[in-house]
Structure formats: C-alpha cells, structure tokens
Design a protein around this motif. Structure first.
Motif, mmCIF file in Angstrom:
data_model
loop_
_atom_site.group_PDB
_atom_site.id
_atom_site.type_symbol
_atom_site.label_atom_id
_atom_site.label_comp_id
_atom_site.label_asym_id
_atom_site.label_seq_id
_atom_site.Cartn_x
_atom_site.Cartn_y
_atom_site.Cartn_z
ATOM 1 N N THR A 210 -6.130 -47.144 -0.661
ATOM 2 C CA THR A 210 -6.042 -48.623 -0.912
ATOM 3 C C THR A 210 -4.861 -49.180 -1.003
ATOM 4 N N TYR A 211 -3.603 -48.366 -1.065
ATOM 5 C CA TYR A 211 -2.302 -48.789 -1.051
ATOM 6 C C TYR A 211 -2.130 -49.245 0.319
ATOM 7 N N TYR A 212 -2.317 -48.186 1.315
ATOM 8 C CA TYR A 212 -2.372 -48.513 2.542
ATOM 9 C C TYR A 212 -2.945 -49.688 3.213
ATOM 10 N N ALA A 213 -4.230 -49.772 2.568
ATOM 11 C CA ALA A 213 -5.163 -50.814 3.162
ATOM 12 C C ALA A 213 -4.666 -52.140 2.914
ATOM 13 N N GLU A 214 -4.297 -52.214 1.666
ATOM 14 C CA GLU A 214 -3.510 -53.599 1.186
ATOM 15 C C GLU A 214 -2.307 -53.814 1.954
ATOM 16 N N MET A 215 -1.481 -52.922 2.190
ATOM 17 C CA MET A 215 -0.158 -53.355 3.080
ATOM 18 C C MET A 215 -0.595 -53.747 4.351
ATOM 19 N N LEU A 216 -1.542 -52.844 5.007
ATOM 20 C CA LEU A 216 -1.940 -53.315 6.418
ATOM 21 C C LEU A 216 -2.558 -54.729 6.319
ATOM 22 N N CYS A 217 -3.396 -54.932 5.522
ATOM 23 C CA CYS A 217 -4.191 -56.507 5.436
ATOM 24 C C CYS A 217 -2.910 -57.425 5.322
ATOM 25 N N GLU A 218 -2.087 -57.214 4.544
ATOM 26 C CA GLU A 218 -0.874 -58.190 4.288
ATOM 27 C C GLU A 218 -0.047 -58.269 5.752
ATOM 28 N N TYR A 219 0.290 -57.306 6.194
ATOM 29 C CA TYR A 219 0.996 -57.004 7.516
ATOM 30 C C TYR A 219 0.175 -57.654 8.509
ATOM 31 N N SER A 220 -1.081 -57.636 8.866
ATOM 32 C CA SER A 220 -1.961 -58.227 9.936
ATOM 33 C C SER A 220 -2.692 -59.543 9.705
ATOM 34 N N GLU A 221 -2.088 -60.169 8.207
ATOM 35 C CA GLU A 221 -2.594 -61.547 7.896
ATOM 36 C C GLU A 221 -4.134 -61.358 7.664
ATOM 37 N N GLY A 222 -4.590 -60.362 7.274
ATOM 38 C CA GLY A 222 -5.991 -60.369 6.965
ATOM 39 C C GLY A 222 -6.753 -59.813 8.166
ATOM 40 N N GLU A 223 -6.225 -59.559 9.540
ATOM 41 C CA GLU A 223 -7.043 -59.272 10.458
ATOM 42 C C GLU A 223 -7.680 -57.552 10.191
ATOM 43 N N LEU A 224 -6.754 -56.819 9.656
ATOM 44 C CA LEU A 224 -6.991 -55.587 9.481
ATOM 45 C C LEU A 224 -7.406 -55.164 8.144
ATOM 46 N N ASN A 225 -8.569 -55.207 7.850
ATOM 47 C CA ASN A 225 -9.376 -55.055 6.437
ATOM 48 C C ASN A 225 -10.037 -53.930 6.035
ATOM 49 N N LEU A 226 -9.509 -52.671 5.636
ATOM 50 C CA LEU A 226 -10.009 -51.488 5.638
ATOM 51 C C LEU A 226 -10.755 -51.594 4.325
ATOM 52 N N LEU A 227 -10.757 -52.476 3.289
ATOM 53 C CA LEU A 227 -11.503 -52.533 2.038
ATOM 54 C C LEU A 227 -12.836 -53.347 2.000
ATOM 55 N N ALA A 228 -13.462 -53.104 3.080
ATOM 56 C CA ALA A 228 -14.801 -53.923 3.367
ATOM 57 C C ALA A 228 -15.773 -52.814 3.589
ATOM 58 N N GLY A 229 -17.213 -53.336 3.004
ATOM 59 C CA GLY A 229 -18.425 -52.392 3.459
ATOM 60 C C GLY A 229 -18.927 -51.876 1.951
ATOM 61 N N SER A 230 -20.170 -51.461 2.380
ATOM 62 C CA SER A 230 -20.739 -50.878 1.175
ATOM 63 C C SER A 230 -20.399 -49.483 0.652
ATOM 64 N N LYS A 231 -19.986 -48.708 1.880
ATOM 65 C CA LYS A 231 -19.508 -47.607 1.435
ATOM 66 C C LYS A 231 -18.235 -47.559 0.681
ATOM 67 N N ILE A 232 -17.167 -48.528 0.924
ATOM 68 C CA ILE A 232 -16.040 -48.590 0.361
ATOM 69 C C ILE A 232 -16.291 -49.258 -1.300
ATOM 70 N N SER A 233 -17.336 -49.935 -1.342
ATOM 71 C CA SER A 233 -17.476 -50.464 -2.637
ATOM 72 C C SER A 233 -18.071 -49.268 -3.405
ATOM 73 N N ALA A 234 -18.868 -48.365 -3.000
ATOM 74 C CA ALA A 234 -19.463 -47.245 -3.651
ATOM 75 C C ALA A 234 -18.364 -46.379 -4.076
ATOM 76 N N ILE A 235 -17.295 -46.011 -3.156
ATOM 77 C CA ILE A 235 -16.219 -45.345 -3.672
ATOM 78 C C ILE A 235 -15.534 -46.029 -4.795
ATOM 79 N N ALA A 236 -15.133 -47.216 -4.666
ATOM 80 C CA ALA A 236 -14.450 -47.850 -5.497
ATOM 81 C C ALA A 236 -15.297 -47.673 -7.006
ATOM 82 N N ALA A 237 -16.388 -47.691 -6.876
ATOM 83 C CA ALA A 237 -17.149 -47.661 -8.285
ATOM 84 C C ALA A 237 -17.189 -46.301 -8.859
ATOM 85 N N PHE A 238 -16.757 -45.340 -8.162
ATOM 86 C CA PHE A 238 -16.815 -43.897 -8.562
ATOM 87 C C PHE A 238 -16.474 -43.540 -10.021
#
Length: 641
Positions: A237-265
């Motif tokens: 998550t830390y890398y995903a957030e920094m990458l999203c900011e660096y790419s101005e939202g173009e590269l977002n790794l925190l998306a999709g149903s699997k990510i949501s399921a992992i986040a809910a663990f």
C-alpha cells in the motif's frame, strides 16, 4: 514527493490525537541524543553463523533504527539544532555499516554473501534514509545527502536496477516481494534522477507487487497471519500510494475486487477488543498501523470495528520508519468505530482459498459495570489449509474459542526466531509442532509437514449473521505416520443461543477416527477376549490455553477467562483427562506459560469391536461440547461442581 514535507509533519505532530505518540518519540529521541549509538560489533555479527543466535545483533540493529527515526522527528523542530546535528551523525553512521542486511539472512556472512545482497532490512533502510533526507533536504549538510545517494546506488540501485541481479524475493508470493520491492521502489522514486533507471525501477517493482498478490486468493486471506498482512500488504500500500502520486493517478495499484478483499482481511479476522485470529506466526494482539488503516478506508471503504489506537514507535520492536511516518501523516480518528460498530461489521466469513472459517456473535452479559450494558462478544475460528504454508505451523483442524476480547482456547502464535526455527526439523519445536495446537496425537504421531498434509473441506456453511457455523474437515493426510488410521474427520457445529437464551454459545466438536483392521481366525477371535492377539491404537485429544483449567468433580473442564468462561463436557468413561503446564518464550523472548489439556484413549482394534455399517472399518468417536458464557461468579461455579 510533495506529500512528504517537514512543514506538513510539524503540523500533524501538533494534533491532539498524536500527543501520546509524540511523547513516546521525544522520550526515545532524547535518550538517543545523549547516548552513543549501539555498536554493531564483529562479535555480534558472527554470533549467528557461529551459534545460531540472532537476538543480540538484532536488538542493537533495531535500536539504531529506532533512534534514527525518533531523532528525525525531533529534528523537525527548528528550535532544536542539537537534534539536527545528531541526526546528521546518525545518518553518516548508518551509511558506514558493513551491511544493511541481518546476519540471519546472509548464510555464513562471508563477504561474497554480503556484496550486493538485499534483504528485508536493507530495503527498509534505504527507504528510511531516502525519506529522511527528502524531509530534511533543506537543512542537512549536502555531503551527508550525497553519501546517502552514493550508498543507495552501491548497495541497492546498481545491483537491482542497473545490473539486474536476480533475487529470490522478486518472484516470492509472500511479504518479501512487497517489502523488498516496495522499499527499494520508494527509495528510487525519491532519489533517482536518471529517468531510464527510474522507469526500470517502476517496472521491476510492479512485477514484484504482482508476485506478492499471487500469494492471495480472491478471498483476500493471508495465510501468514495478521502480522504479516500488516508487513506485506502495508508496504504494498505504501508503494502503491507513492506511485499513484508520482504518476498523478495514472498508475493505481489499489484497485479491483481482490485488493478490496485483501484490505478487508484484518477486520474479518478481528474477533473483538483488538484481538485477532493468530494462526501461523502472528500475535493475538497485533498493532494495525492507524495510518495504513485510515488510508485504506479512504481509498477502498471499510467498516472499521476497532477502537482508535495510534501505535507508538516503541510498540514495534523493529521500530519501522514506514509505519511511523504514515501513522503521523495519515491517521484519521474519524474512520474508527467503537464497540458499537461491531453490530455493523461482518459477523463471520469463510476464506474459501485458505480454508479458514470464522463466526462471531454477542451474548447478553450480566457484567454491566464492565460493559456499560453492551453485549459480550464471542467467536469461533477454525483452520484448514495445508502444512506447507508460509511461516507454516502443523495445525490442520486447529481452532480458537474467543470471549470478551480474549482467546480462551488459543493458538500459541510465533515462537522466538532462531536458526533452528527455520531449519530442517523445525516441526519439532513447540510453537510449530501440532503438539502446541488443539489437534490430536494419533498412534503417537504428530501431524506431518508438507503440501500433501492437507485439510479437505467436506462442509463449510455459515448462516447469515454468524449465529451458526457447520464445518467438516477430512484430516487423514496430516497423519500419514499413523499406520492403523484409515480416516480421520473433525466436525464443528457452532450455535449462538442454542437453547433460545441469549447468554450462551455452544461449540460441538466431533472427531471420528476410523481404523484399519486385520482378519482374524476363529481361534484368534476367541483368544482376543484376553487381548493377546488384539491390535491397539491410541488417540490423545489436546486443548491449548493460556488459562489454567479446572477439573470439576464430574470430570468436566472449566476455563475461567477475564470476562467469559468455557465449560467442556465429554465422555469421562472413555477418555482420561490430564493437564500440564508448558513453559516457553514468545516471539519477543518473553516467558509465557500454556496449559495443555489432554484426553487420552487406548483401545483394541479387533473383530469384537463394533464396525461401521457397510465397511470393514472400526470407528472411535470423541465428542466434546464447549459452552461459552459470561464470566461466572464463585457461587455459580460451585453449583456446576
């Protein structure tokens, strides 16, 4: 990155919810300002290869990281030039370390094993240094910043991105790929000026993150447990957030149903009161970084039933900078629930991929002084899976009974990490062996290690609301060494308010052991009355707890927890009870005592026994009933006796 700034951190640290954290930081930092850094001596370095001991070196290593983190925060105060001066000295000192890796990750520790090696903590170190110099770039001596860039190049960027050296963690499907890849990737985003290498670093890190995610099923379950969810998915998550900011939202790794399921663990394995399911090498009481959870709520949306707690730097024995910084920057009290949010949270979940089953409920409690009229939370958790999981314990069929924030029948969690803990024969260690879990010993055989030892889920049904859970596991393959065992199944039947009352829950556990038999002549059959030709088998059922049980006059068992009780009934004519105290140390080398309660059976396997209908198998059944209730007073206990 624009989000990492001294001004923003100063503002955040002044918030009232961070006052306790800041007090902790200041106390740790003041000690660091007045004492020399602990030395990483050659004697400490060689201990692991010479004796297998890793604790002494790692205590000094992590104390150095903690002091650096605390002083970096104190140096934000422009009225503290002493803190800034000491920060520079500490950064210079860390740059001079022989290796940023732990000796336990370097084999015998020879120079060829050190050169270019990147483990979890080398990666965490380069990330920490990169963020500290970014925050303090305007005030640090330029030579210190240049040296950090040089060391990052030599130790990390050249072997990883320029020479493209291969590391085992690049394709790992567990926390190493996320932590190593993510930390190096964040350091690259902050320090690299060469666009070609920076692009290579992004491609490399995204590949590592995909490998990490491959270790999760669509159910989002983390077989390594909640502690390693925090570690692996936290750094993802830390890398995903920094990458999203660096790419101005173009590269977002925190998306999709699997990510949501992992986040809910973590919320799905939260039982109550900040206590979690803790299979594998996790602790029951695990600190989930408040910054991480707050960020996930804002990005994904979660129903949080945890009370607000912002972890202190000293709560983490590794003093991780990444968690600390983001707890300061991202923690949002508004996203946290309280005990009232428990009603809105999921009341149970079946992790289909992992084979974990969890059901939660509430009991009416007469202890209104403790609960302010709130109900008493209870839960059951059951583990399937296999015996070759990351940080594996041989624990198929293990279960936890939870009441009032306490796991009364419990899992021992992680033991002390030593060389033996990860070496061949590790399954003999208490925390790893099935002997340390609530599973049986069959014909003197513990559960075997390996992927072939697997729990086959025959049934897993969870009623809406978590009030009923029915599970059946076939665990035969876990006991390949039990020569007479033909089949072993374990059934669980969980019911909230089984008799219509709202002040008790019931777990009915039925173990069925089916035995192979040999053909006997009539002469042998007649003589088997004296058991001279009978074959014998044995089962020892075991229940683990931190609570010392009481054996009632009836023979039944009673565990008295802080806020709830567990009462167990069984067939005392067939099974013989024995309780023993097991003294060991936990993951942090703190002494701990577990109480193992055993029910023993020995029986003859011959044709005089009752056979299962339509088969040539003989069956032994162990049925026990656990009643979970609010804590009883002394008078009530005497009435049971």
């Amino acid at each position: 990155m624009s989000s990492i700034s001294a001004d923003r951190l100063r503002e955040k640290l002044s918030q009232p919810e961070l006052s306790t954290l800041y007090t902790d930081l200041k106390a740790y930092g003041e000690r660091a300002l007045n004492e020399p850094m602990p030395s990483l001596s050659f004697r400490l370095y060689r201990q692991f290869s010479d004796t297998g001991e890793r604790k002494a070196y790692e205590e000094a290593y992590f104390d150095r990281r903690g002091r650096l983190a605390a002083v970096a925060m104190l140096a934000l105060d422009t009225a503290r030039p002493d803190a800034l001066q000491v920060l520079g000295e500490m950064l210079w000192d860390v740059c001079g370390e022989y290796t940023w890796c732990l000796p336990a990750h370097l084999g015998t520790g020879e120079i060829k094993q050190v050169d270019g090696n990147i483990d979890l903590f080398a990666a965490e170190t380069v990330h920490m240094l990169a963020e500290i110099v970014t925050i303090h770039a305007e005030r640090l001596d330029r030579l210190i910043i240049e040296r950090i860039r040089s060391e990052a190049e030599r130790r990390i960027f050249i072997p990883l991105y320029r020479d493209q050296r291969k590391y085992h963690w690049q394709t790992a499907d567990h926390n190493w790929s996320a932590v190593c890849g993510g930390c190096c990737g964040m350091a690259a985003l902050l320090l690299l000026k060469d666009e070609t290498t920076l692009t290579e670093s992004i491609s490399h890190t995204v590949s590592c993150m995909n490998a990490f995610l491959s270790g999760y099923g669509e159910d989002g379950g983390c077989a390594e447990g909640i502690g390693y969810w925090v570690y692996g998915f936290g750094y993802f998550t830390y890398y995903a957030e920094m990458l999203c900011e660096y790419s101005e939202g173009e590269l977002n790794l925190l998306a999709g149903s699997k990510i949501s399921a992992i986040a809910a663990f973590p919320l799905r394995v939260h039982l109550s009161g900040g206590t979690f399911v803790n299979y594998s090498d996790s602790a029951e009481q695990e600190e989930i970084p408040s910054g991480l959870l707050s960020l996930l709520v804002s990005r994904i949306g979660l129903q949080v039933d945890l009370p607000l707690h912002i972890p202190l730097l000293t709560d983490d024995p590794c003093h991780r900078w990444a968690h600390l910084l983001r707890n300061v920057m991202w923690s949002d009290p508004a996203v946290y629930g309280d005990e009232g949010a428990y009603a809105q949270a999921e009341r149970g979940f079946i992790f289909q991929n992992m084979g974990w089953m969890i059901a939660k409920g509430s009991l009416d409690s007469p202890d209104t002084k403790r609960t302010n009229g709130a109900p008493l939370h209870v839960a059951i958790s059951i583990k399937g899976g296999h015996n070759d999981e990351p940080h594996n314990h041989n624990d198929l069929g293990q279960f936890i009974i939870h009441c009032g924030g306490e796991n009364i029948l419990c899992d021992p969690g992680a033991g002390l990490y030593t060389q033996a803990y990860f070496a061949p024969g590790r399954e003999r260690l208490f925390h790893i062996s099935s002997s340390g879990h609530s599973v049986p010993l069959i014909e003197g055989q513990e559960q075997s290690s390996g992927r072939q030892a697997q729990a086959h889920v025959l049934e897993a049904k969870l009623a809406e609301g978590g009030g009923e859970l029915d599970t059946t596991l076939d665990l035969t393959s876990a006991y390949s060494g039990a020569a007479s065992l033909a089949r072993y199944t374990r059934q669980f039947h969980w019911r909230m308010s089984p008799d219509g009352s709202r002040d008790r829950a019931e777990l009915r556990l039925i173990d069925r052991f089916q035995w192979k038999s040999r053909s006997m002549s009539s002469a042998e059959r007649s003589s088997s009355v004296n058991d001279s030709h009978a074959e014998y088998s044995s089962v020892v059922e075991r229940w683990m707890s931190r609570v010392q049980p009481e054996v009632m006059k009836s023979g039944d068992l009673h565990w008295q927890g802080a806020h709830g009780t567990v009462h167990m009934t069984y067939d005392a004519n067939q099974w013989h009870v024995h309780t023993e105290a097991i003294h060991t140390v936990d993951h942090d080398n703190v002494p701990v005592t577990f109480y193992r309660t055993s029910l023993s059976w020995t029986g003859a396997i011959d044709e005089t026994d009752v056979r299962i209908e339509s088969s040539d198998l003989i069956e032994t059944v162990c049925e026990v009933i656990f009643i979970i209730e609010p804590k009883m007073g002394e008078t009530e206990v005497n009435m049971i006796e």
